[in-house]
Design an enzyme around this catalytic site. Sequence first.
Site, short mmCIF file in Angstrom:
data_model
loop_
_atom_site.label_atom_id
_atom_site.label_comp_id
_atom_site.label_asym_id
_atom_site.label_seq_id
_atom_site.Cartn_x
_atom_site.Cartn_y
_atom_site.Cartn_z
N THR A 176 0.86 -1.17 0.00
CA THR A 176 0.00 0.00 0.00
C THR A 176 0.90 1.22 0.00
O THR A 176 2.05 1.14 0.42
CB THR A 176 -0.89 0.02 1.27
OG1 THR A 176 -1.59 -1.21 1.39
CG2 THR A 176 -1.89 1.16 1.24
N ARG A 204 -12.33 -8.51 -3.90
CA ARG A 204 -11.88 -8.37 -2.51
C ARG A 204 -11.53 -6.91 -2.23
O ARG A 204 -10.91 -6.24 -3.03
CB ARG A 204 -10.68 -9.26 -2.26
CG ARG A 204 -10.07 -9.15 -0.85
CD ARG A 204 -8.85 -8.26 -0.83
NE ARG A 204 -8.19 -8.22 0.49
CZ ARG A 204 -7.18 -7.43 0.80
NH1 ARG A 204 -6.69 -6.61 -0.11
NH2 ARG A 204 -6.65 -7.44 2.00
N VAL A 205 -11.93 -6.42 -1.08
CA VAL A 205 -11.62 -5.05 -0.65
C VAL A 205 -10.92 -5.12 0.70
O VAL A 205 -11.42 -5.77 1.62
CB VAL A 205 -12.90 -4.19 -0.56
CG1 VAL A 205 -12.55 -2.80 -0.02
CG2 VAL A 205 -13.58 -4.09 -1.92
N GLY A 206 -9.80 -4.46 0.80
CA GLY A 206 -9.06 -4.44 2.06
C GLY A 206 -9.37 -3.24 2.91
O GLY A 206 -10.43 -2.61 2.79
N ASP A 207 -8.42 -2.88 3.75
CA ASP A 207 -8.66 -1.81 4.72
C ASP A 207 -8.51 -0.41 4.16
O ASP A 207 -9.07 0.55 4.70
CB ASP A 207 -7.70 -1.97 5.90
CG ASP A 207 -6.25 -1.81 5.48
OD1 ASP A 207 -5.81 -2.56 4.59
OD2 ASP A 207 -5.55 -0.94 6.03
N THR A 227 -0.73 0.12 6.34
CA THR A 227 -0.37 -0.84 5.30
C THR A 227 -0.13 -2.21 5.95
O THR A 227 0.38 -2.29 7.06
CB THR A 227 0.89 -0.40 4.54
OG1 THR A 227 1.28 -1.43 3.61
CG2 THR A 227 2.05 -0.13 5.47
N GLY A 228 -0.53 -3.26 5.25
CA GLY A 228 -0.31 -4.60 5.80
C GLY A 228 -1.45 -5.52 5.47
O GLY A 228 -2.11 -5.39 4.43
N GLY A 230 -4.75 -6.44 5.35
CA GLY A 230 -5.91 -5.58 5.45
C GLY A 230 -7.06 -6.11 6.27
O GLY A 230 -7.75 -5.35 6.96
#
Length: 306
Positions: A176, A204-207, A227-228, A230
């Site tokens: 990220t 897929r959706v992350g943080d 970042t990481g 999610g």
Amino acid sequence: MATNIIDVAPNDEGFTLVLHGGAGGRVEELSLEASGLYEHGLRLAYEAGAAILSAGGSALDAVCETVRRLEDNPLFNAGRGAALTATGSAELDACVMTGEGKAGAVAVSRSAKNPVDVARAVLEESEHVLLVTPSDELVDSWGLERVRPEYFVTDARQRQLANVQARLLEGSRHGTVGAVAVDRSGAVAAATSTGGMVNQSDGRVGDTPVVGAGTYARDGVVAVSCTGQGESFIEGVVAHDIFARMRYGGAPLATAVASTIEGELDSRGAIGGIIAVGADGRLVVAHNSPAMFAAYRSETGLVTLT
């Protein structure tokens, strides 16, 4: 997991900017063709944002310009050169938030050249906070540049996807970019952008675009970009947790960040990194991953972490 924390006192410039280019270290397939360019990319992105702040510009303008430069750099997992889904496509997420508590975000963007610009347009041009797969017509109506989906796909990322699918490589598959700032008026802002995780399921959706998970800002308190892994950042509402520890618990910035990493990431066995800037200009760069890309200014000059 040990947490590495850099805590830098406010400077005398009247503004603070810190950026990150992802946690976890270099991607093997990218290092083979672009060794030594990470530091240069971080430096250019920092200088672009700092120039805005130095001229009296806003924190929002600065973080958006900083992230835009990272999106245009194929070394980082955002915009061109983003991580690819299991079907080999790029699905991009971004979020911006001002210290006034207003936010705009986009998920699964496929055609806008700079997702951070779409997120800002959602904030400023719409009545919404989060849009999924904005149409080409909508992107055009906001006057934003569009590109063909192939623009985002690089040979290095195709090799990375093939290696992950063939060998199920261990280690970080995430990445990220983000920036946080406080300007000379005391306003804070945060911006984050990502291509997600390598070989993720389509959709897929992350943080990153989830307000309070990967991105958060509030004047008088803090601006945060994460970042990481999610999913863990979403479950732990990590960015907002840092804010809450400071606002309601009175914790100093570095303590709030360290406590959140321990309570919400370490407890889940997750790795990642966080950048944050307090309303007073103090900055923190922290990660429990093996490495983290970042840039900030200390009393000795510009520092880049690669």
